[in-house]
Design a protein around this motif. Structure first.
Motif, mmCIF file in Angstrom:
data_model
loop_
_atom_site.group_PDB
_atom_site.id
_atom_site.type_symbol
_atom_site.label_atom_id
_atom_site.label_comp_id
_atom_site.label_asym_id
_atom_site.label_seq_id
_atom_site.Cartn_x
_atom_site.Cartn_y
_atom_site.Cartn_z
ATOM 1 N N SER A 1 -5.231 1.261 -7.032
ATOM 2 C CA SER A 1 -6.307 1.483 -8.007
ATOM 3 C C SER A 1 -5.842 2.323 -9.183
ATOM 4 N N TRP A 2 -4.810 3.151 -8.978
ATOM 5 C CA TRP A 2 -4.322 3.979 -10.089
ATOM 6 C C TRP A 2 -2.845 3.794 -10.394
ATOM 7 N N VAL A 3 -2.040 3.337 -9.428
ATOM 8 C CA VAL A 3 -0.615 3.213 -9.721
ATOM 9 C C VAL A 3 -0.355 2.071 -10.697
ATOM 10 N N LEU A 4 -1.116 0.982 -10.599
ATOM 11 C CA LEU A 4 -0.943 -0.124 -11.540
ATOM 12 C C LEU A 4 -1.353 0.279 -12.957
ATOM 13 N N PRO A 5 -2.505 0.951 -13.141
ATOM 14 C CA PRO A 5 -2.820 1.464 -14.484
ATOM 15 C C PRO A 5 -1.793 2.472 -15.012
ATOM 16 N N GLU A 6 -1.215 3.286 -14.117
ATOM 17 C CA GLU A 6 -0.215 4.241 -14.604
ATOM 18 C C GLU A 6 1.038 3.516 -15.079
ATOM 19 N N TYR B 1 5.215 1.010 -4.512
ATOM 20 C CA TYR B 1 4.802 -0.342 -4.092
ATOM 21 C C TYR B 1 3.646 -0.320 -3.087
ATOM 22 N N ASP B 2 3.081 0.834 -2.790
ATOM 23 C CA ASP B 2 1.952 0.939 -1.852
ATOM 24 C C ASP B 2 0.642 0.542 -2.539
ATOM 25 N N HIS B 3 0.555 -0.685 -2.993
ATOM 26 C CA HIS B 3 -0.608 -1.087 -3.788
ATOM 27 C C HIS B 3 -1.899 -1.090 -2.976
ATOM 28 N N GLU B 4 -1.815 -1.344 -1.669
ATOM 29 C CA GLU B 4 -3.025 -1.303 -0.852
ATOM 30 C C GLU B 4 -3.558 0.112 -0.713
ATOM 31 N N ILE B 5 -2.683 1.096 -0.849
ATOM 32 C CA ILE B 5 -3.062 2.495 -0.654
ATOM 33 C C ILE B 5 -3.408 3.174 -1.964
ATOM 34 N N ILE B 6 -2.648 2.880 -3.031
ATOM 35 C CA ILE B 6 -2.843 3.579 -4.310
ATOM 36 C C ILE B 6 -2.892 2.619 -5.507
#
Length: 236
Positions: A70-75, A63-68
């Motif tokens: 850019s790639w966690v949502l595409p993954e 859930y660290d969307h501000e930190i990662i």
């Protein structure tokens, strides 16, 4: 194999896949140079180009969307696509949490973080053996709808299966060499904050290198011969 950083390496899991005849293709998301600023861009491969996807651990939270983000949502999107296309997925710790989130479950901070060799119980040892597995996590998942929990302990769910997806909360790949790299990149502070002794954990892990290799290899075999094999039937 989705390797999210330079320290969460394939270990005994990758070793067994190679022994089983698989060509291990690593897709590293965050390089060592970007480790402190991990919101990098990456292009995930098409899951249908592969027989199996393995999503490894990471020091961040799903859930660290501000930190990662850019790639966690595409993954997450890639893992959903793999499921639709009947490509087996093996998620390890962070990777298991990704599977939970990708399929409608949730991931949140755990009231009882786990670090070290921890006992789990299993409902189905033909997929996930009970016993001691290495843990290093501060988060926990809530199961997606349709998932079957396979293993747990008093602190959290430890494994689930959903179609051709197997998620485990622990680190079967762990070895004394991997632990040394984690300790050298900030892990020693995490260990001591939880009231544990670094030298004792190193000793325990070294003592288990042989037995954990055997258990990790068995877990990979069970995944390939049950979960992944079933998905091949589904694909016809």
């Amino acid at each position: 194999m989705i390797q999210h950083d330079h320290i969460c390496t394939p270990g005994f899991v990758g070793e067994r896949f190679t022994e089983r005849g698989y060509d291990l293709v690593l897709h590293q998301v965050v390089s060592e140079d970007d480790f402190q600023s991990p919101n990098v861009k990456t292009q995930f491969p098409d899951p249908t180009d592969f027989d199996v996807i393995i999503s490894m651990g990471a020091p961040w939270s799903v859930y660290d969307h501000e930190i990662i983000g850019s790639w966690v949502l595409p993954e997450l999107a890639m893992l959903r696509g793999a499921h639709v296309d009947h490509v087996p997925v093996f998620g390890i710790c962070f990777g298991g949490q990704l599977l939970a989130a990708a399929h409608g479950g949730s991931v949140s901070r755990s009231a009882a973080p786990e670090l070290g060799w921890v006992e789990i119980e299993s409902d189905d040892e033909s997929v996930v053996p009970a016993g001691e597995w290495f843990q290093w996590h501060y988060d926990r998942w809530e199961l997606p709808e349709g998932a079957t929990e396979l293993a747990r302990n008093a602190n959290s769910s430890q494994a689930f299966i959903l179609g051709q997806n197997l998620a485990v909360q622990f680190h079967p790949e762990m070895s004394s060499a991997i632990l040394a790299s984690w300790i050298a990149t900030g892990g020693a502070e995490d260990i001591t904050k939880l009231g544990m002794n670094v030298e004792e954990l190193v000793r325990q892990t070294a003592e288990r290198d042989v037995s954990n290799r055997e258990r990790a290899h068995k877990l990979v075999d069970l995944f390939l011969d049950s979960v992944a094999a079933q998905s091949k039937v589904d694909r016809g």
